[in-house]
Design a protein around this motif. Structure first.
Motif, PDB file in Angstrom:
ATOM      1  N   VAL A 155       5.653 -11.983   2.901  1.00  0.00           N
ATOM      2  CA  VAL A 155       4.446 -11.169   2.737  1.00  0.00           C
ATOM      3  C   VAL A 155       3.580 -11.186   3.997  1.00  0.00           C
ATOM      4  CG1 VAL A 155       4.414 -11.491   0.241  1.00  0.00           C
ATOM      5  CG2 VAL A 155       3.176 -13.108   1.701  1.00  0.00           C
ATOM      6  N   ARG A 156       4.031 -11.834   5.052  1.00  0.00           N
ATOM      7  CA  ARG A 156       3.266 -11.869   6.287  1.00  0.00           C
ATOM      8  C   ARG A 156       3.180 -10.464   6.891  1.00  0.00           C
ATOM      9  NH1 ARG A 156       6.801 -15.773   9.724  1.00  0.00           N
ATOM     10  NH2 ARG A 156       8.341 -14.395   8.765  1.00  0.00           N
ATOM     11  N   ARG A 157       2.076 -10.192   7.560  1.00  0.00           N
ATOM     12  CA  ARG A 157       1.898  -8.875   8.177  1.00  0.00           C
ATOM     13  C   ARG A 157       2.566  -8.852   9.545  1.00  0.00           C
ATOM     14  NH1 ARG A 157       1.838  -5.112   5.222  1.00  0.00           N
ATOM     15  NH2 ARG A 157       0.690  -3.759   6.674  1.00  0.00           N
ATOM     16  N   LYS A 158       3.865  -8.963   9.518  1.00  0.00           N
ATOM     17  CA  LYS A 158       4.680  -8.893  10.724  1.00  0.00           C
ATOM     18  C   LYS A 158       5.170  -7.448  10.891  1.00  0.00           C
ATOM     19  CE  LYS A 158       6.143 -12.515  12.364  1.00  0.00           C
ATOM     20  NZ  LYS A 158       5.735 -13.346  13.502  1.00  0.00           N
ATOM     21  N   LEU A 159       5.702  -7.150  12.081  1.00  0.00           N
ATOM     22  CA  LEU A 159       6.068  -5.776  12.392  1.00  0.00           C
ATOM     23  C   LEU A 159       7.006  -5.167  11.358  1.00  0.00           C
ATOM     24  CD1 LEU A 159       6.094  -3.326  14.279  1.00  0.00           C
ATOM     25  CD2 LEU A 159       7.966  -4.419  15.533  1.00  0.00           C
TER      26      LEU A 159
END
Length: 287
Positions: A155-159
């Motif tokens: 759920v991390r806001r990675k690319l």
């Protein structure tokens, strides 16, 4: 095998805890306390001594990305001080244990040699250099060079997540020109790579210093190509306005390749890579 995980609440740490739970007994360190970092460190060391593990993993670390005093103190505390405290504790009380810490490919920004992208990457290298002292005193220590990780529950806001979400919502998204590379590795492959690297560590001679291994796919993909792959996977094009945004200062255009992989390991679940790439030197280098 008894495994102690410091930083088990993060994406990497939680998956490593689950992975090694199938290999033996896993114990998670007390949760980090912002208000009392020194007290937390003391609690971790006491808990570590009580558990007496065979293996200590330290996947948790400060993610501060600034250059201000607060970021500096946080990065040095998590990437330099804590690993050294753990290493000294193991030498004094559990010298047969093994220590695993995690670096970043950003330590080698557009270079085959050390050239940190930011203070975070510099602190990772500093921690590695400091730990060499403890390795030369006899402790088996492994540093793993990490690339971009992903997984279905990430759920991390990675690319990758940002692109997938925009595509799912049929939203337009502005991007850079997209010629920079990204090396994405599925979290299951990462966990298998950690286990394989530990086997290398067991055979290593501490008098040679730390064992360093890289967990890259060996087949990085450009951001432009990734945008197309995300759309293809979703069955509809991603509405990307390529070139709308400028590159960051000192944007890393080419990922680090000059690393040794764990013996016998290669990604099996990783799907976002350049299928035309025959592989890099990291595919074939073994201890």
């Amino acid at each position: 095998m008894k495994t102690y995980v410091i930083g088990a609440s993060g994406f990497l740490g939680s998956h490593l805890s689950t992975w090694f739970d199938t290999k033996g007994i896993v114990r998670k360190a007390p949760s980090y306390r912002d208000a009392d970092p020194q007290g937390w460190q003391e609690d971790v060391l006491a808990d570590l001594k009580d558990f007496s593990p065979d293996l200590v993993l330290v996947p948790g670390a400060s993610q501060a990305m600034g250059d201000d005093a607060k970021a500096l103190h946080a990065l040095v505390a998590s990437n330099c001080v804590l690993p050294c405290l753990v290493a000294q504790h193991l030498l004094e009380h559990l010298p047969a244990s093994q220590l695993v810490v995690f670096g970043t490919s950003w330590q080698f920004a557009d270079s085959s040699r050390y050239r940190p992208f930011n203070l975070y990457a510099a602190s990772k290298q500093a921690g590695q250099d400091l730990l060499t002292h403890y390795a030369l005193r006899g402790l088996k220590i492994l540093q793993l060079i990490m690339f971009d990780t992903y997984g279905e529950d990430d759920v991390r806001r990675k690319l990758l997540r940002i692109l997938q979400d925009a595509c799912a919502r049929d939203e337009e998204i502005g991007t850079t020109p997209g010629d920079q590379e990204i090396d994405l590795v599925h979290i299951d492959d990462v966990c298998a790579g950690v286990e394989a690297a530990i086997q290398d560590l067991r055979q290593a001679d501490p008098s040679e210093g730390l064992v360093v291994r890289g967990l890259g796919s060996g087949k990085p993909i450009t951001v432009k190509a990734l945008i197309a792959r995300v759309g293809a996977s979703a069955g509809k094009p991603l509405r990307a306005k390529i070139g709308e945004r400028s590159y960051r200062p000192r944007e890393v255009m080419q990922v680090y390749r000059d690393y040794a992989r764990p013996s016998g390991w290669s990604p099996q679940r990783t799907e976002f890579h350049d299928e035309s790439d025959p592989g890099t030197p990291g595919d074939t280098v073994t201890p």
